[in-house]
Write a protein that holds these residues in place. Structure first.
Motif, PDB file in Angstrom:
ATOM      1  N   LEU A 158      42.098  41.788  34.874  1.00  0.00           N
ATOM      2  CA  LEU A 158      43.674  42.437  34.814  1.00  0.00           C
ATOM      3  C   LEU A 158      44.321  42.102  33.526  1.00  0.00           C
ATOM      4  CD1 LEU A 158      44.658  42.011  38.517  1.00  0.00           C
ATOM      5  CD2 LEU A 158      43.665  44.411  37.400  1.00  0.00           C
ATOM      6  N   GLY A 159      44.187  40.890  33.407  1.00  0.00           N
ATOM      7  CA  GLY A 159      44.897  40.202  31.798  1.00  0.00           C
ATOM      8  C   GLY A 159      44.193  41.020  30.788  1.00  0.00           C
ATOM      9  N   ILE A 160      43.169  41.022  30.691  1.00  0.00           N
ATOM     10  CA  ILE A 160      42.387  41.992  29.690  1.00  0.00           C
ATOM     11  C   ILE A 160      43.099  43.036  29.422  1.00  0.00           C
ATOM     12  CG2 ILE A 160      40.351  42.709  28.495  1.00  0.00           C
ATOM     13  CD1 ILE A 160      38.838  40.213  29.667  1.00  0.00           C
ATOM     14  N   SER A 203      35.770  49.614  37.207  1.00  0.00           N
ATOM     15  CA  SER A 203      36.070  49.751  38.679  1.00  0.00           C
ATOM     16  C   SER A 203      37.423  49.502  39.317  1.00  0.00           C
ATOM     17  CB  SER A 203      34.932  48.846  39.315  1.00  0.00           C
ATOM     18  OG  SER A 203      35.305  48.726  40.653  1.00  0.00           O
ATOM     19  N   LEU A 204      38.031  48.482  38.561  1.00  0.00           N
ATOM     20  CA  LEU A 204      39.336  47.999  38.974  1.00  0.00           C
ATOM     21  C   LEU A 204      40.309  49.158  38.547  1.00  0.00           C
ATOM     22  CD1 LEU A 204      39.150  44.295  37.632  1.00  0.00           C
ATOM     23  CD2 LEU A 204      39.295  45.071  40.071  1.00  0.00           C
ATOM     24  N   LEU A 242      42.703  44.412  45.565  1.00  0.00           N
ATOM     25  CA  LEU A 242      41.641  44.605  44.663  1.00  0.00           C
ATOM     26  C   LEU A 242      40.269  43.671  45.001  1.00  0.00           C
ATOM     27  CD1 LEU A 242      43.684  44.984  41.318  1.00  0.00           C
ATOM     28  CD2 LEU A 242      42.394  46.886  42.547  1.00  0.00           C
ATOM     29  N   ASP A 243      40.619  42.459  45.317  1.00  0.00           N
ATOM     30  CA  ASP A 243      39.590  41.529  45.871  1.00  0.00           C
ATOM     31  C   ASP A 243      38.877  42.287  47.124  1.00  0.00           C
ATOM     32  OD1 ASP A 243      38.299  39.148  45.934  1.00  0.00           O
ATOM     33  OD2 ASP A 243      39.315  38.311  47.603  1.00  0.00           O
ATOM     34  N   TYR A 244      39.636  42.711  48.117  1.00  0.00           N
ATOM     35  CA  TYR A 244      38.809  43.582  49.115  1.00  0.00           C
ATOM     36  C   TYR A 244      38.101  44.737  48.952  1.00  0.00           C
ATOM     37  CZ  TYR A 244      38.345  45.854  53.514  1.00  0.00           C
ATOM     38  OH  TYR A 244      37.645  46.358  54.898  1.00  0.00           O
ATOM     39  N   MET A 245      38.467  45.397  47.709  1.00  0.00           N
ATOM     40  CA  MET A 245      37.843  46.536  47.438  1.00  0.00           C
ATOM     41  C   MET A 245      36.580  46.259  46.206  1.00  0.00           C
ATOM     42  SD  MET A 245      39.449  49.126  48.924  1.00  0.00           S
ATOM     43  CE  MET A 245      38.856  50.611  47.983  1.00  0.00           C
TER      44      MET A 245
END
Length: 139
Positions: free
Chosen positions: A67-69, A33-34, A51-54
Motif C-alpha cells: 500500500l505504501g508503494i 490484487s490489492l 485487505l488481509d481477509y481478502m
C-alpha cells in the motif's frame, strides 16, 4: 501495451503524477490484487484488516508495504479517522484510489469497478468483515 497519455502534460512528474511509474507499480501481481480489492470494496476504501481477509496469503505488514508503494506513486491515498473520532479496536485508516489513478486506469481499461465489485461480492465474508465494511469512511 503502451499506456495512453503515459507521460503527457499534467501526468508527468512535474505535475505530481507519473502515469508510467504508477502503471509499473500497479501491475505487479500482488499490488494489482490489492488494487482490485480496493476497487471492488463496497465503499471503495478498505482497511488493512479487510485487505488481509481478502488476501490470506499475505501478512498485514506485507499489505502495508505494498500500500505504501502504491501511495508513493500516487495510485492510492489514505483516509484517516481523526483521533477524537476513533473507536477502540476498529481501523482508523482506509485506502482508496486517487482520482489520477482512476482516470489512468479508465483510459487503459484497467480495474473496471463493476467487474471487480461483482468479484468482491462473490467472496463469503465473516460478520466481523461485514461490520468493518459498514464503517463510515472519512472524506
Amino acid at each position: 501495451m503502451t499506456p495512453t497519455n503515459a507521460n503527457a502534460g499534467e501526468d508527468g512528474p512535474a505535475g505530481g503524477f507519473d502515469s508510467w511509474a504508477a502503471l509499473q507499480k500497479a501491475t505487479d501481481e500482488t499490488r494489482a490484487s490489492l488494487i482490485a480489492d480496493v476497487v471492488g470494496h463496497p465503499k471503495g476504501a478498505p482497511s488493512v484488516p479487510e485487505l488481509d481477509y481478502m488476501n490470506p496469503s499475505l501478512e498485514a505488514d506485507a499489505i502495508r508495504r505494498h500500500l505504501g508503494i502504491l501511495q508513493d506513486v500516487g495510485v492510492l491515498e489514505d483516509l484517516v479517522v481523526e483521533p477524537g473520532n476513533r473507536i477502540r479496536g476498529y481501523p482508523y485508516k482506509f485506502y482508496r484510489l486517487t482520482d489520477e489513478a482512476r482516470e489512468l486506469f479508465d483510459r487503459n481499461d484497467l480495474f473496471p469497478e463493476a467487474a471487480w465489485r461483482r468479484q468482491y461480492d462473490r467472496v463469503q465474508r465473516t460478520g466481523e468483515i461485514r461490520e468493518l465494511e459498514e464503517m463510515p469512511r472519512p472524506d
